[in-house]
Design a protein around this motif. Structure first.
Motif, PDB file in Angstrom:
ATOM      1  N   SER A 165      -2.942  -5.312   0.780  1.00 46.32           N
ATOM      2  CA  SER A 165      -4.115  -5.228   1.662  1.00 46.32           C
ATOM      3  C   SER A 165      -4.742  -3.850   1.633  1.00 46.32           C
ATOM      4  O   SER A 165      -5.967  -3.712   1.465  1.00 46.32           O
ATOM      5  N   PHE A 166      -3.920  -2.815   1.772  1.00 47.60           N
ATOM      6  CA  PHE A 166      -4.480  -1.465   1.818  1.00 47.60           C
ATOM      7  C   PHE A 166      -4.891  -0.967   0.436  1.00 47.60           C
ATOM      8  O   PHE A 166      -5.814  -0.144   0.332  1.00 47.60           O
ATOM      9  N   ALA A 167      -4.240  -1.453  -0.621  1.00 44.44           N
ATOM     10  CA  ALA A 167      -4.698  -1.106  -1.970  1.00 44.44           C
ATOM     11  C   ALA A 167      -6.115  -1.645  -2.180  1.00 44.44           C
ATOM     12  O   ALA A 167      -6.964  -0.970  -2.776  1.00 44.44           O
ATOM     13  N   TYR A 168      -6.363  -2.854  -1.679  1.00 46.09           N
ATOM     14  CA  TYR A 168      -7.709  -3.450  -1.800  1.00 46.09           C
ATOM     15  C   TYR A 168      -8.719  -2.699  -0.940  1.00 46.09           C
ATOM     16  O   TYR A 168      -9.801  -2.331  -1.421  1.00 46.09           O
ATOM     17  N   ILE A 169      -8.362  -2.431   0.326  1.00 51.95           N
ATOM     18  CA  ILE A 169      -9.302  -1.776   1.245  1.00 51.95           C
ATOM     19  C   ILE A 169      -9.628  -0.359   0.784  1.00 51.95           C
ATOM     20  O   ILE A 169     -10.799   0.037   0.702  1.00 51.95           O
ATOM     21  N   GLY A 207      -9.067   0.983  -2.222  1.00 53.47           N
ATOM     22  CA  GLY A 207      -9.689   0.968  -3.543  1.00 53.47           C
ATOM     23  C   GLY A 207     -11.157   0.600  -3.486  1.00 53.47           C
ATOM     24  O   GLY A 207     -11.990   1.183  -4.195  1.00 53.47           O
ATOM     25  N   LYS A 208     -11.494  -0.361  -2.635  1.00 58.94           N
ATOM     26  CA  LYS A 208     -12.894  -0.806  -2.529  1.00 58.94           C
ATOM     27  C   LYS A 208     -13.787   0.269  -1.931  1.00 58.94           C
ATOM     28  O   LYS A 208     -14.946   0.429  -2.326  1.00 58.94           O
ATOM     29  N   ASN A 209     -13.261   1.017  -0.973  1.00 62.81           N
ATOM     30  CA  ASN A 209     -14.080   2.000  -0.260  1.00 62.81           C
ATOM     31  C   ASN A 209     -14.028   3.408  -0.841  1.00 62.81           C
ATOM     32  O   ASN A 209     -14.988   4.168  -0.705  1.00 62.81           O
ATOM     33  N   PHE A 210     -12.909   3.743  -1.474  1.00 60.92           N
ATOM     34  CA  PHE A 210     -12.749   5.123  -1.950  1.00 60.92           C
ATOM     35  C   PHE A 210     -12.377   5.228  -3.429  1.00 60.92           C
ATOM     36  O   PHE A 210     -12.276   6.331  -3.955  1.00 60.92           O
ATOM     37  N   GLY A 256      -6.629   3.263  -4.820  1.00 64.14           N
ATOM     38  CA  GLY A 256      -6.132   2.071  -4.141  1.00 64.14           C
ATOM     39  C   GLY A 256      -4.631   1.926  -4.298  1.00 64.14           C
ATOM     40  O   GLY A 256      -3.921   1.590  -3.343  1.00 64.14           O
ATOM     41  N   PHE A 257      -4.134   2.181  -5.512  1.00 64.43           N
ATOM     42  CA  PHE A 257      -2.698   2.095  -5.782  1.00 64.43           C
ATOM     43  C   PHE A 257      -1.921   3.074  -4.914  1.00 64.43           C
ATOM     44  O   PHE A 257      -0.930   2.704  -4.269  1.00 64.43           O
ATOM     45  N   LEU A 258      -2.361   4.335  -4.876  1.00 60.56           N
ATOM     46  CA  LEU A 258      -1.661   5.356  -4.095  1.00 60.56           C
ATOM     47  C   LEU A 258      -1.786   5.090  -2.595  1.00 60.56           C
ATOM     48  O   LEU A 258      -0.819   5.281  -1.834  1.00 60.56           O
ATOM     49  N   GLY A 259      -2.961   4.631  -2.165  1.00 61.25           N
ATOM     50  CA  GLY A 259      -3.159   4.320  -0.750  1.00 61.25           C
ATOM     51  C   GLY A 259      -2.288   3.164  -0.301  1.00 61.25           C
ATOM     52  O   GLY A 259      -1.678   3.207   0.775  1.00 61.25           O
ATOM     53  N   GLY A 260      -2.223   2.108  -1.118  1.00 65.15           N
ATOM     54  CA  GLY A 260      -1.375   0.968  -0.792  1.00 65.15           C
ATOM     55  C   GLY A 260       0.093   1.357  -0.765  1.00 65.15           C
ATOM     56  O   GLY A 260       0.852   0.927   0.112  1.00 65.15           O
ATOM     57  N   LEU A 261       0.507   2.204  -1.720  1.00 69.36           N
ATOM     58  CA  LEU A 261       1.899   2.649  -1.783  1.00 69.36           C
ATOM     59  C   LEU A 261       2.259   3.484  -0.556  1.00 69.36           C
ATOM     60  O   LEU A 261       3.337   3.315   0.039  1.00 69.36           O
ATOM     61  N   PHE A 262       1.350   4.367  -0.155  1.00 71.83           N
ATOM     62  CA  PHE A 262       1.601   5.204   1.027  1.00 71.83           C
ATOM     63  C   PHE A 262       1.747   4.347   2.288  1.00 71.83           C
ATOM     64  O   PHE A 262       2.668   4.558   3.096  1.00 71.83           O
ATOM     65  N   MET A 263       0.865   3.367   2.456  1.00 68.88           N
ATOM     66  CA  MET A 263       0.937   2.501   3.638  1.00 68.88           C
ATOM     67  C   MET A 263       2.188   1.622   3.599  1.00 68.88           C
ATOM     68  O   MET A 263       2.760   1.303   4.641  1.00 68.88           O
ATOM     69  N   ALA A 264       2.618   1.250   2.403  1.00 62.36           N
ATOM     70  CA  ALA A 264       3.860   0.473   2.267  1.00 62.36           C
ATOM     71  C   ALA A 264       5.058   1.303   2.713  1.00 62.36           C
ATOM     72  O   ALA A 264       5.981   0.795   3.352  1.00 62.36           O
ATOM     73  N   LEU A 265       5.046   2.600   2.376  1.00 56.38           N
ATOM     74  CA  LEU A 265       6.126   3.495   2.816  1.00 56.38           C
ATOM     75  C   LEU A 265       6.131   3.621   4.338  1.00 56.38           C
ATOM     76  O   LEU A 265       7.202   3.635   4.967  1.00 56.38           O
ATOM     77  N   LEU A 266       4.939   3.704   4.941  1.00 52.50           N
ATOM     78  CA  LEU A 266       4.860   3.738   6.397  1.00 52.50           C
ATOM     79  C   LEU A 266       5.379   2.431   6.999  1.00 52.50           C
ATOM     80  O   LEU A 266       6.034   2.440   8.051  1.00 52.50           O
ATOM     81  N   ALA A 267       5.079   1.317   6.323  1.00 55.75           N
ATOM     82  CA  ALA A 267       5.608   0.032   6.781  1.00 55.75           C
ATOM     83  C   ALA A 267       7.131   0.026   6.717  1.00 55.75           C
ATOM     84  O   ALA A 267       7.801  -0.528   7.596  1.00 55.75           O
ATOM     85  N   GLY A 268       7.696   0.658   5.669  1.00 53.67           N
ATOM     86  CA  GLY A 268       9.141   0.771   5.562  1.00 53.67           C
ATOM     87  C   GLY A 268       9.736   1.552   6.722  1.00 53.67           C
ATOM     88  O   GLY A 268      10.790   1.188   7.266  1.00 53.67           O
ATOM     89  N   THR A 295       3.211  -4.057  -7.543  1.00 52.31           N
ATOM     90  CA  THR A 295       1.921  -3.759  -8.178  1.00 52.31           C
ATOM     91  C   THR A 295       1.998  -3.987  -9.680  1.00 52.31           C
ATOM     92  O   THR A 295       1.073  -4.551 -10.287  1.00 52.31           O
ATOM     93  N   ILE A 296       3.093  -3.568 -10.293  1.00 53.65           N
ATOM     94  CA  ILE A 296       3.273  -3.794 -11.726  1.00 53.65           C
ATOM     95  C   ILE A 296       3.319  -5.289 -12.028  1.00 53.65           C
ATOM     96  O   ILE A 296       2.731  -5.753 -13.011  1.00 53.65           O
ATOM     97  N   GLY A 297       4.006  -6.056 -11.170  1.00 52.96           N
ATOM     98  CA  GLY A 297       4.068  -7.496 -11.356  1.00 52.96           C
ATOM     99  C   GLY A 297       2.697  -8.135 -11.295  1.00 52.96           C
ATOM    100  O   GLY A 297       2.391  -9.060 -12.068  1.00 52.96           O
TER     101      GLY A 297
END
Length: 274
Positions: free
Chosen positions: A156-160, A162-165, A182-194, A221-223
């Motif tokens: 979700s956050f990789a899409y959001i 990536g689309k905006n920034f 988008g990749f780095l943003g999604g990964l960062f938010m996933a770590l926060l989710a962890g 993401t690789i998958g």
């Protein structure tokens, strides 16, 4: 607007099925995931132009023998040998697919050894998500829901973001819409989710949850990129049409399926060192 509504309803139904099945019982979750994996196999086989119908029954048979069947104590060593051999073979194939994703324009296994993609990339990988409940001593639905949540947050956050920034393409020749931001943003938010899941679910320590979140988000993401490459090589937009607004079940589960054996390996190492 109508397309967004259809996509939202379809996505909510999918998430609800996953969460409710995990909360209900281990067997119901595994049964649902076995059905999902079988649909993914049905969607994958035409894309790789593989017509060996004997592969289809191998998925439910492997689930019965490796996930559901309670092996006698005398045969447990053989069971674990089979599990770890399958894990090693699956990780090896997935590692080759990662290499091919980065270095080559095409997937060589797509042309020469299609059955390996079906048997290990999909069936083998999917089995290890079904086996994760057995890694912990007591069935914890929150753990399974947490793993799926990490994937959903990352996507979700990789899409959001990536689309905006997003300005720099991640792998444009495979997935033109994915960006490094988008990749780095999604990964960062996933770590926060962890981090959040550590305080909500427990079971493991903070750093274990952060490492798990990184593994699931990164390999998820690789998958997704590998499945995109398979679709591009097969000249199709979606793996199927069973989920309105999303495509096929494989389009929704490509990330979690690919990340599952890496997550299972992580849990196995945690159990060993503890």
């Amino acid at each position: 607007m109508r397309e967004l509504l259809v996509r939202s309803v379809s996505g909510i139904m999918y998430v609800s099925l996953v969460v409710l099945s995990a909360l209900y019982s281990r067997d119901v979750f595994i049964l649902l995931f076995c059905v999902f994996a079988f649909i993914c196999l049905i969607e994958l086989m035409p894309m790789i132009r593989l017509k060996q119908w004997l592969i289809y029954p191998m998925l439910p048979i492997s689930y019965v023998l490796l996930v559901w069947y309670d092996w006698p104590v005398d045969y447990k060593s053989y069971y674990y040998y089979a599990i770890y051999s399958l894990l090693g073979a699956t990780l090896l194939v997935n590692t080759y697919l990662i290499r091919d994703l980065v270095l080559l324009n095409r997937i060589p296994l797509f042309n020469t050894k299609k059955h390996i993609i079906a048997l290990l990339y999909l069936i083998g990988s999917s089995l290890f998500l079904a086996l994760i409940p057995d890694v912990v001593e007591v069935y914890k639905p929150e753990l399974l829901i947490g793993i799926f949540s990490i994937i959903w947050v990352n996507d979700s956050f990789a899409y959001i973001i990536g689309k905006n920034f997003g300005k720099h393409k991640l792998l444009e020749r495979i997935s033109p819409k994915k960006t490094i931001e988008g990749f780095l943003g999604g990964l960062f938010m996933a770590l926060l989710a962890g981090v959040a899941l550590h305080y909500y679910v427990g079971i493991y320590g903070l750093w274990q949850w952060i490492v798990l979140a990184f593994i699931v988000a990164f390999f998820g993401t690789i998958g997704d990129l590998i499945q995109s490459k398979i679709k591009r090589q097969a000249a199709v937009k979606d793996s199927g049409s069973i989920m309105p607004g999303h495509g096929g079940i494989f389009d929704r589960m490509d990330s979690i399926i690919f990340a599952a054996p890496f997550a299972y390996l992580f849990f196995t190492i945690l159990n060993y060192v503890s």
